[in-house]
Design a protein around this motif. Sequence first.
Motif, PDB file in Angstrom:
ATOM      1  N   SER A   1       0.838  -1.188   0.000  1.00 29.30           N
ATOM      2  CA  SER A   1       0.000   0.000   0.000  1.00 29.30           C
ATOM      3  C   SER A   1       0.878   1.245   0.000  1.00 29.30           C
ATOM      4  O   SER A   1       0.639   2.202  -0.742  1.00 29.30           O
ATOM      5  CB  SER A   1      -0.881  -0.002   1.253  1.00 29.30           C
ATOM      6  OG  SER A   1      -1.413   1.278   1.464  1.00 29.30           O
ATOM      7  N   ALA A   2       1.898   1.215   0.816  1.00 29.84           N
ATOM      8  CA  ALA A   2       2.772   2.389   0.954  1.00 29.84           C
ATOM      9  C   ALA A   2       3.574   2.625  -0.329  1.00 29.84           C
ATOM     10  O   ALA A   2       3.621   3.733  -0.857  1.00 29.84           O
ATOM     11  CB  ALA A   2       3.698   2.199   2.144  1.00 29.84           C
TER      12      ALA A   2
ATOM     13  N   GLY B   1       4.253   2.980  -3.929  1.00 28.88           N
ATOM     14  CA  GLY B   1       3.382   3.165  -5.091  1.00 28.88           C
ATOM     15  C   GLY B   1       3.888   4.287  -5.970  1.00 28.88           C
ATOM     16  O   GLY B   1       5.071   4.619  -5.966  1.00 28.88           O
ATOM     17  N   LEU B   2       2.950   4.877  -6.703  1.00 25.16           N
ATOM     18  CA  LEU B   2       3.308   6.008  -7.557  1.00 25.16           C
ATOM     19  C   LEU B   2       3.946   7.110  -6.726  1.00 25.16           C
ATOM     20  O   LEU B   2       4.781   7.868  -7.217  1.00 25.16           O
ATOM     21  CB  LEU B   2       2.051   6.553  -8.232  1.00 25.16           C
ATOM     22  CG  LEU B   2       1.389   5.610  -9.230  1.00 25.16           C
ATOM     23  CD1 LEU B   2       0.041   6.165  -9.658  1.00 25.16           C
ATOM     24  CD2 LEU B   2       2.290   5.406 -10.435  1.00 25.16           C
TER      25      LEU B   2
ATOM     26  N   ASN C   1       6.122   6.841  -4.446  1.00 28.22           N
ATOM     27  CA  ASN C   1       7.565   6.641  -4.308  1.00 28.22           C
ATOM     28  C   ASN C   1       8.309   6.803  -5.617  1.00 28.22           C
ATOM     29  O   ASN C   1       9.382   7.385  -5.677  1.00 28.22           O
ATOM     30  CB  ASN C   1       7.863   5.216  -3.811  1.00 28.22           C
ATOM     31  CG  ASN C   1       7.129   4.891  -2.547  1.00 28.22           C
ATOM     32  OD1 ASN C   1       5.901   4.936  -2.517  1.00 28.22           O
ATOM     33  ND2 ASN C   1       7.844   4.585  -1.512  1.00 28.22           N
TER      34      ASN C   1
ATOM     35  N   ILE D   1      -8.395  10.205  -3.575  1.00 29.23           N
ATOM     36  CA  ILE D   1      -7.015   9.861  -3.969  1.00 29.23           C
ATOM     37  C   ILE D   1      -7.076   8.837  -5.102  1.00 29.23           C
ATOM     38  O   ILE D   1      -6.437   8.976  -6.130  1.00 29.23           O
ATOM     39  CB  ILE D   1      -6.198   9.282  -2.790  1.00 29.23           C
ATOM     40  CG1 ILE D   1      -5.964  10.339  -1.716  1.00 29.23           C
ATOM     41  CG2 ILE D   1      -4.846   8.754  -3.293  1.00 29.23           C
ATOM     42  CD1 ILE D   1      -5.230   9.848  -0.491  1.00 29.23           C
TER      43      ILE D   1
ATOM     44  N   TYR E   1      -5.367   8.932  -8.755  1.00 29.10           N
ATOM     45  CA  TYR E   1      -4.259   7.972  -8.764  1.00 29.10           C
ATOM     46  C   TYR E   1      -4.430   6.978  -9.910  1.00 29.10           C
ATOM     47  O   TYR E   1      -3.485   6.596 -10.590  1.00 29.10           O
ATOM     48  CB  TYR E   1      -4.312   7.242  -7.426  1.00 29.10           C
ATOM     49  CG  TYR E   1      -3.053   6.545  -6.988  1.00 29.10           C
ATOM     50  CD1 TYR E   1      -2.158   7.186  -6.151  1.00 29.10           C
ATOM     51  CD2 TYR E   1      -2.772   5.238  -7.364  1.00 29.10           C
ATOM     52  CE1 TYR E   1      -1.013   6.546  -5.704  1.00 29.10           C
ATOM     53  CE2 TYR E   1      -1.634   4.598  -6.924  1.00 29.10           C
ATOM     54  CZ  TYR E   1      -0.764   5.258  -6.094  1.00 29.10           C
ATOM     55  OH  TYR E   1       0.367   4.624  -5.650  1.00 29.10           O
TER      56      TYR E   1
ATOM     57  N   PHE F   1       1.568  10.872   2.375  1.00 28.96           N
ATOM     58  CA  PHE F   1       0.998  10.213   1.201  1.00 28.96           C
ATOM     59  C   PHE F   1       1.717   8.898   0.942  1.00 28.96           C
ATOM     60  O   PHE F   1       1.109   7.848   0.735  1.00 28.96           O
ATOM     61  CB  PHE F   1       1.137  11.147  -0.005  1.00 28.96           C
ATOM     62  CG  PHE F   1       0.564  10.596  -1.280  1.00 28.96           C
ATOM     63  CD1 PHE F   1      -0.789  10.677  -1.544  1.00 28.96           C
ATOM     64  CD2 PHE F   1       1.386  10.002  -2.230  1.00 28.96           C
ATOM     65  CE1 PHE F   1      -1.322  10.180  -2.721  1.00 28.96           C
ATOM     66  CE2 PHE F   1       0.870   9.498  -3.408  1.00 28.96           C
ATOM     67  CZ  PHE F   1      -0.495   9.582  -3.659  1.00 28.96           C
ATOM     68  N   SER F   2       3.040   8.972   0.988  1.00 28.42           N
ATOM     69  CA  SER F   2       3.827   7.802   0.633  1.00 28.42           C
ATOM     70  C   SER F   2       3.628   6.656   1.620  1.00 28.42           C
ATOM     71  O   SER F   2       3.615   5.497   1.231  1.00 28.42           O
ATOM     72  CB  SER F   2       5.312   8.182   0.561  1.00 28.42           C
ATOM     73  OG  SER F   2       6.043   7.100   0.083  1.00 28.42           O
TER      74      SER F   2
ATOM     75  N   SER G   1       0.933   6.068   3.153  1.00 27.69           N
ATOM     76  CA  SER G   1      -0.514   5.774   3.184  1.00 27.69           C
ATOM     77  C   SER G   1      -1.132   6.139   4.525  1.00 27.69           C
ATOM     78  O   SER G   1      -1.966   5.393   5.052  1.00 27.69           O
ATOM     79  CB  SER G   1      -0.791   4.286   2.922  1.00 27.69           C
ATOM     80  OG  SER G   1      -0.196   3.849   1.750  1.00 27.69           O
TER      81      SER G   1
ATOM     82  N   MET H   1      -5.580   8.620   6.369  1.00 30.42           N
ATOM     83  CA  MET H   1      -6.915   8.464   5.785  1.00 30.42           C
ATOM     84  C   MET H   1      -7.542   7.089   6.067  1.00 30.42           C
ATOM     85  O   MET H   1      -8.565   6.762   5.494  1.00 30.42           O
ATOM     86  CB  MET H   1      -6.907   8.750   4.279  1.00 30.42           C
ATOM     87  CG  MET H   1      -5.799   8.166   3.442  1.00 30.42           C
ATOM     88  SD  MET H   1      -5.817   6.377   3.323  1.00 30.42           S
ATOM     89  CE  MET H   1      -7.207   6.134   2.253  1.00 30.42           C
TER      90      MET H   1
ATOM     91  N   ALA I   1      -6.238   3.912   5.687  1.00 27.80           N
ATOM     92  CA  ALA I   1      -5.831   2.675   5.010  1.00 27.80           C
ATOM     93  C   ALA I   1      -5.197   1.718   6.017  1.00 27.80           C
ATOM     94  O   ALA I   1      -5.478   0.511   6.005  1.00 27.80           O
ATOM     95  CB  ALA I   1      -4.845   2.976   3.883  1.00 27.80           C
TER      96      ALA I   1
ATOM     97  N   SER J   1      -1.103  -0.293  -4.276  1.00 25.84           N
ATOM     98  CA  SER J   1      -1.647   0.868  -3.555  1.00 25.84           C
ATOM     99  C   SER J   1      -3.122   1.082  -3.858  1.00 25.84           C
ATOM    100  O   SER J   1      -3.908   1.382  -2.957  1.00 25.84           O
ATOM    101  CB  SER J   1      -0.879   2.141  -3.933  1.00 25.84           C
ATOM    102  OG  SER J   1       0.475   1.991  -3.627  1.00 25.84           O
TER     103      SER J   1
ATOM    104  N   SER K   1      -5.262  -1.030  -1.751  1.00 26.57           N
ATOM    105  CA  SER K   1      -5.503  -0.595  -0.367  1.00 26.57           C
ATOM    106  C   SER K   1      -6.436   0.607  -0.328  1.00 26.57           C
ATOM    107  O   SER K   1      -7.218   0.766   0.605  1.00 26.57           O
ATOM    108  CB  SER K   1      -4.185  -0.268   0.327  1.00 26.57           C
ATOM    109  OG  SER K   1      -3.637   0.926  -0.184  1.00 26.57           O
ATOM    110  N   LEU K   2      -6.341   1.446  -1.358  1.00 34.68           N
ATOM    111  CA  LEU K   2      -7.233   2.608  -1.387  1.00 34.68           C
ATOM    112  C   LEU K   2      -8.691   2.166  -1.542  1.00 34.68           C
ATOM    113  O   LEU K   2      -9.587   2.701  -0.916  1.00 34.68           O
ATOM    114  CB  LEU K   2      -6.845   3.536  -2.545  1.00 34.68           C
ATOM    115  CG  LEU K   2      -5.613   4.399  -2.287  1.00 34.68           C
ATOM    116  CD1 LEU K   2      -5.032   4.930  -3.587  1.00 34.68           C
ATOM    117  CD2 LEU K   2      -5.947   5.556  -1.357  1.00 34.68           C
TER     118      LEU K   2
HETATM  119  N1  PHE Z   1       1.186   5.332  -0.493  1.00 33.37           N
HETATM  120  C1  PHE Z   1       0.739   5.289  -1.833  1.00 33.37           C
HETATM  121  C2  PHE Z   1       1.879   5.732  -2.732  1.00 33.37           C
HETATM  122  O1  PHE Z   1       2.905   6.119  -2.288  1.00 33.37           O
HETATM  123  C3  PHE Z   1      -0.496   6.100  -2.050  1.00 33.37           C
HETATM  124  C4  PHE Z   1      -1.550   5.885  -1.038  1.00 33.37           C
HETATM  125  C5  PHE Z   1      -1.962   6.914  -0.233  1.00 33.37           C
HETATM  126  C6  PHE Z   1      -2.087   4.611  -0.860  1.00 33.37           C
HETATM  127  C7  PHE Z   1      -2.895   6.725   0.763  1.00 33.37           C
HETATM  128  C8  PHE Z   1      -3.043   4.390   0.127  1.00 33.37           C
HETATM  129  C9  PHE Z   1      -3.426   5.444   0.930  1.00 33.37           C
HETATM  130  O2  PHE Z   1       1.752   5.721  -3.914  1.00 33.37           O
END
Ligand code: PHE
Length: 466
Positions: A27-28, A30-31, A33, A105, A109, A228-229, A231, A234, A236, A324, A327-328
């Motif tokens: 989840s963490a 993702g785009l 990173n 998001i 995303y 954000f990175s 997660s 919010m 998750a 990710s 998980s969203l």
């Molecule tokens: N962490 C994910 C990313 O870095 C984005 C994300 C944000 C996923 C919040 C879940 C909740 O791309």
Amino acid sequence: MPQKFTYMANRGGFSGRIGFILAAAGSAVGLGNIWRFPYLAGTNGGAGFLLIYLICILLLCFPVMVGEIAIGRKAGTDAYGSYQKLGGGKWGYLGLFGILAGFFILSFYNVVAGWAFGYFLEISFGDLLTHQNLGQFFGEYVNNIGPLFLFSLAFMGLTAFIVSQGIAKGIEAANKIMMPGLYIILIGLIIYSLTLPNAMAGVEFYLVPDLNEITPRTIFYALTQAFFSLSLGMGALITYGSYVGKNQNIVSSAAVISIADTSVAFLSGLMVFPLVFSLGAEPGQGPKLIFVILTEAFQNMGPIMGRIVGGSFFLLICFAALTSTISLLEVPAAYLVDQKKLPRKPVVWGISALIFIFGLPSLFSQGIVPFLNKLPVHNSPDFLSFVSDMCDISLTVGACFMCFFIRNRWKIGNFNDELALGNPSFFGSSIQTYINFAISWVCPVLLSILSILVIVDKFFGLEHLF
Ligand code: PHE
């Protein structure tokens, strides 16, 4: 019977520690990173950004992550239900606020994931690598709505399919395959980029901080990017935490997840900046950075190698994005399944359709619909950036309120009791002191101040004040 099975009787759950860690790390990572981190670092001073980012992770994000997982596991339900169950009163709204943030998001995303998916196909099977002007190509590409519509639809469909399969069979199984693949491709690309001429100038830009480059903006971008990175903010990890067994050590799991995520962000920078400098390009190109620069690098590798390496790279981004998006989507899905007692499959497909529709303005915001490309909003002129900015704000604010929730409502004593399950040496340890101090003081104070400043900055621009 081990506790985890009784606990998860009706809702399903991760099969064990590795399953949970991989899914949360998925989840963490993702785009955020691979796409957003390098371009933000590129526009905000390189190493200075990295430094502040790492401080945010240590000081603010890690304790918040521990807090979210603990809340989720204690309550054993979705984000809304968890706050409601442990806090009563109106606390459930905090969960709803997060669920809504997750919804938005995912809406933008999924659009960016569609771009990456398109690049994977265009590089592997199309003639993208023969184009002369890749910057111009990207500009035209993001406005080529027909194929992009299908790509993001496919991406959302895949996400929905996996989530509809449930926790262990869907989410966990997908992550177990994709996460290791991602690391392997990433490391291969770093080795390649470090061997290019002038690579070291990129390494220097990325690793040697120039303190003069650090501005309030650097701090806000690093902060919101860190949340954000990972997660956070919010729900998750509240939701994923609700599927975790009582015999697991939350603190050490959170440490592994944070390290996994931060290392992928760090490694992405280490892959991108040597490439940027070896091509004599500009690091501050914004969202198109990886699409343009990396593709140019793949072009230089020659037609066959370029296809293989470039194709694998964009496949990697798709993997990362998919773990990710899963998980969203799980956040609102769990809410409807747990609170409204609706069946998982129709719920998952139904919300996916809704989120996809909400994502359409973002899809159309790159120029093809002029109005969506020139919003009268400070600093985020296109709709996609606007939604992303609003979500950034909500993550910081959400994390801030989560700290107040633990500190003032759930209480630190109950929080500690939850953390001690699966971690017998927790009480009296220095990690307890650190987490307690962070959640009671450092995070609420700093996040309150920063939340206000981030809001002011996103709407009005702080350069007028500093
Ligand atoms: N962490 C994910 C990313 O870095 C984005 C994300 C944000 C996923 C919040 C879940 C909740 O791309």
